[in-house]
Write an enzyme that holds these catalytic residues in place. Sequence first.
Site, PDB file in Angstrom:
ATOM      1  N   ALA A  65       0.673   0.769  -0.511  1.00  0.00           N
ATOM      2  CA  ALA A  65      -0.123   0.888   0.780  1.00  0.00           C
ATOM      3  C   ALA A  65       0.993   0.758   1.793  1.00  0.00           C
ATOM      4  O   ALA A  65       1.961   0.286   1.654  1.00  0.00           O
ATOM      5  CB  ALA A  65      -0.914  -0.082   0.614  1.00  0.00           C
ATOM      6  N   GLY A 109      -0.210  -0.105  -4.358  1.00  0.00           N
ATOM      7  CA  GLY A 109      -1.323   0.799  -4.051  1.00  0.00           C
ATOM      8  C   GLY A 109      -0.966   2.348  -4.993  1.00  0.00           C
ATOM      9  O   GLY A 109      -1.828   3.007  -5.335  1.00  0.00           O
ATOM     10  N   GLU A 112      -1.911   1.546  -8.535  1.00  0.00           N
ATOM     11  CA  GLU A 112      -3.043   1.554  -8.686  1.00  0.00           C
ATOM     12  C   GLU A 112      -3.942   2.993  -8.524  1.00  0.00           C
ATOM     13  O   GLU A 112      -4.864   3.403  -9.237  1.00  0.00           O
ATOM     14  CB  GLU A 112      -3.633   0.759  -7.466  1.00  0.00           C
ATOM     15  CG  GLU A 112      -3.158  -0.973  -7.568  1.00  0.00           C
ATOM     16  CD  GLU A 112      -3.534  -1.915  -6.482  1.00  0.00           C
ATOM     17  OE1 GLU A 112      -3.254  -1.336  -5.513  1.00  0.00           O
ATOM     18  OE2 GLU A 112      -4.167  -2.877  -6.888  1.00  0.00           O
ATOM     19  N   GLU A 132       3.139  -6.730  -4.910  1.00  0.00           N
ATOM     20  CA  GLU A 132       2.032  -7.163  -3.843  1.00  0.00           C
ATOM     21  C   GLU A 132       2.659  -8.796  -3.652  1.00  0.00           C
ATOM     22  O   GLU A 132       2.525  -9.150  -2.214  1.00  0.00           O
ATOM     23  CB  GLU A 132       0.954  -7.181  -3.831  1.00  0.00           C
ATOM     24  CG  GLU A 132       0.370  -5.658  -3.878  1.00  0.00           C
ATOM     25  CD  GLU A 132       0.216  -4.914  -4.951  1.00  0.00           C
ATOM     26  OE1 GLU A 132       1.116  -5.072  -6.015  1.00  0.00           O
ATOM     27  OE2 GLU A 132      -0.332  -3.743  -4.904  1.00  0.00           O
TER      28      GLU A 132
HETATM   29  N1  DAK Z   1       5.110   0.848   3.206  1.00  0.00           N
HETATM   30  C1  DAK Z   1       5.476   1.382   4.401  1.00  0.00           C
HETATM   31  N2  DAK Z   1       7.009   1.831   4.528  1.00  0.00           N
HETATM   32  C2  DAK Z   1       7.633   1.948   3.078  1.00  0.00           C
HETATM   33  C3  DAK Z   1       6.928   1.474   1.886  1.00  0.00           C
HETATM   34  C4  DAK Z   1       5.443   0.759   2.269  1.00  0.00           C
HETATM   35  N3  DAK Z   1       5.175   0.399   1.004  1.00  0.00           N
HETATM   36  N4  DAK Z   1       7.712   1.615   0.900  1.00  0.00           N
HETATM   37  C5  DAK Z   1       8.849   2.240   1.720  1.00  0.00           C
HETATM   38  N5  DAK Z   1       8.772   2.561   2.978  1.00  0.00           N
HETATM   39  C6  DAK Z   1       9.528   2.982   3.925  1.00  0.00           C
HETATM   40  C7  DAK Z   1      10.667   2.148   4.166  1.00  0.00           C
HETATM   41  O1  DAK Z   1      10.338   1.215   5.246  1.00  0.00           O
HETATM   42  C8  DAK Z   1      11.797   2.970   4.703  1.00  0.00           C
HETATM   43  O2  DAK Z   1      11.470   3.299   5.907  1.00  0.00           O
HETATM   44  P1  DAK Z   1      12.811   3.598   6.926  1.00  0.00           P
HETATM   45  O3  DAK Z   1      13.247   2.173   7.248  1.00  0.00           O
HETATM   46  O4  DAK Z   1      13.488   4.560   6.667  1.00  0.00           O
HETATM   47  O5  DAK Z   1      11.771   3.940   8.193  1.00  0.00           O
HETATM   48  C9  DAK Z   1      11.687   4.367   3.733  1.00  0.00           C
HETATM   49  O6  DAK Z   1      10.303   4.223   3.175  1.00  0.00           O
HETATM   50  C10 DAK Z   1      12.664   4.327   2.884  1.00  0.00           C
HETATM   51  O7  DAK Z   1      12.535   3.221   1.865  1.00  0.00           O
HETATM   52  P2  DAK Z   1      13.843   2.332   1.640  1.00  0.00           P
HETATM   53  O8  DAK Z   1      14.758   2.488   2.442  1.00  0.00           O
HETATM   54  O9  DAK Z   1      13.333   0.606   1.311  1.00  0.00           O
HETATM   55  O10 DAK Z   1      14.143   2.949   0.295  1.00  0.00           O
HETATM   56  P3  DAK Z   1      15.001   2.070  -1.003  1.00  0.00           P
HETATM   57  O11 DAK Z   1      15.147   3.326  -2.062  1.00  0.00           O
HETATM   58  O12 DAK Z   1      16.106   1.475  -0.619  1.00  0.00           O
HETATM   59  O13 DAK Z   1      13.749   1.443  -1.631  1.00  0.00           O
HETATM   60  C11 DAK Z   1      11.587   0.776  -2.782  1.00  0.00           C
HETATM   61  C12 DAK Z   1      12.877   1.833  -2.433  1.00  0.00           C
HETATM   62  C13 DAK Z   1      10.253   1.472  -3.154  1.00  0.00           C
HETATM   63  C14 DAK Z   1      12.169  -0.208  -3.640  1.00  0.00           C
HETATM   64  C15 DAK Z   1      11.486  -0.059  -1.268  1.00  0.00           C
HETATM   65  O14 DAK Z   1      11.237   0.764  -0.332  1.00  0.00           O
HETATM   66  C16 DAK Z   1      10.435  -1.020  -1.200  1.00  0.00           C
HETATM   67  O15 DAK Z   1      10.338  -2.000  -1.933  1.00  0.00           O
HETATM   68  N6  DAK Z   1       9.089  -0.585  -0.713  1.00  0.00           N
HETATM   69  C17 DAK Z   1       7.934  -1.510  -0.760  1.00  0.00           C
HETATM   70  C18 DAK Z   1       7.246  -1.599  -2.166  1.00  0.00           C
HETATM   71  C19 DAK Z   1       6.267  -2.419  -1.953  1.00  0.00           C
HETATM   72  O16 DAK Z   1       6.015  -3.689  -2.004  1.00  0.00           O
HETATM   73  N7  DAK Z   1       4.759  -2.055  -2.296  1.00  0.00           N
HETATM   74  C20 DAK Z   1       3.637  -2.691  -2.496  1.00  0.00           C
HETATM   75  C21 DAK Z   1       3.121  -2.447  -1.025  1.00  0.00           C
HETATM   76  S1  DAK Z   1       1.543  -3.480  -0.917  1.00  0.00           S
HETATM   77  C22 DAK Z   1      -6.000  -2.226  -0.849  1.00  0.00           C
HETATM   78  C23 DAK Z   1      -5.555  -1.304  -1.660  1.00  0.00           C
HETATM   79  C24 DAK Z   1      -4.040  -1.030  -1.963  1.00  0.00           C
HETATM   80  C25 DAK Z   1      -3.442  -2.324  -1.424  1.00  0.00           C
HETATM   81  C26 DAK Z   1      -4.058  -3.116  -0.588  1.00  0.00           C
HETATM   82  C27 DAK Z   1      -5.276  -3.017  -0.331  1.00  0.00           C
HETATM   83  N8  DAK Z   1      -7.383  -2.055  -0.710  1.00  0.00           N
HETATM   84  C28 DAK Z   1      -8.283  -0.978  -1.325  1.00  0.00           C
HETATM   85  C29 DAK Z   1      -8.004  -3.072   0.274  1.00  0.00           C
HETATM   86  C30 DAK Z   1      -2.027  -2.121  -1.837  1.00  0.00           C
HETATM   87  C31 DAK Z   1      -0.895  -2.703  -1.417  1.00  0.00           C
HETATM   88  C32 DAK Z   1       0.338  -2.585  -1.538  1.00  0.00           C
HETATM   89  O17 DAK Z   1       0.628  -1.388  -2.299  1.00  0.00           O
END
Ligand code: DAK
Length: 258
Positions: A65, A109, A112, A132
Amino acid sequence: MNPENLLLEVHDQVALIRLHRPKALNALNDALMDELGQALALYEADDAIGCIVLTGSEKAFAAGADIAAMATKDYMQAYREDFITRNWERMRSMRKPVIAAVAGYALGGGCELAMMCDFIIAADDARFGQPEIRIGIIPGAGGTQRLPRAVGKSKAMDLALTGRMMDAAEAERAGLVSRVVPAARLLDEALEAARAICAFPRQTVMLTKDCVNRAFEVPLADGLMYERRVFHSLFGTHDQREGMAAFLEKRSPKFENR
Ligand code: DAK
């Protein structure tokens, strides 16, 4: 439909939906999920479509997400807005099959969303995780429920509690994905699987999906009874007669979806 965050293509009877927010690794925001819900509804209603393939880019199916969109939410906002619930539910009610074709990251997400599909075909570079916990929340779209059903308690706990990623080989061993293919072959494999599904009677395909999903909702005896009733019902179809006659006559069946 003219979506900003999706690319839509139709290949014969297969609809291909590509998540498309390349600058954010396909992070799932409200706009994207609205469009995805609309596209799914469109293809569900379209008689010319028999199966849907959902994919992302080479680098990411979806990295979760959109964290930027969530970062400043407070509890009352999340609760009262029913935060990204509405537009995450469409996938659950799909009656036609949806195959997830996953390359690169499928995190949070994104993982998921892939698990909401009927099965997952993974590229050999795919990486799955529920990270998360690293940002102070828990999986919110079924990760704590679907992941243990797919991979068992121990691995689900490991992934959700440590936030680590698993690669495609581990995901296949654990039963999260149905097959792993070379990244360059991912879309071809997924489209071939979808075309194979489309060649079967539509009602049999939909009822097969319905019955398998029932296994996750009801006790075994009830699921078996449901399966039996559905099984019997298919003897009321043209395509059962045609399929069996074609086998006995050593020819290809001509299914008519009736
Ligand atoms: N959100 C927003 N931006 C994201 C992102 C994310 N989840 N993942 C990556 N980006 C963006 C980065 O900020 C970066 O943007 P700029 O800085 O270039 O503007 C760009 O994508 C490229 O990412 P990286 O520079 O970080 O790329 P790397 O290759 O170095 O790293 C990575 C890739 C996937 C390891 C890293 O980006 C990362 O760790 N991303 C976050 C992964 C994460 O924590 N995902 C879980 C998020 S929480 C719900 C349903 C679902 C959810 C919640 C509620 N309901 C139905 C109520 C879900 C929650 C989640 O998913």
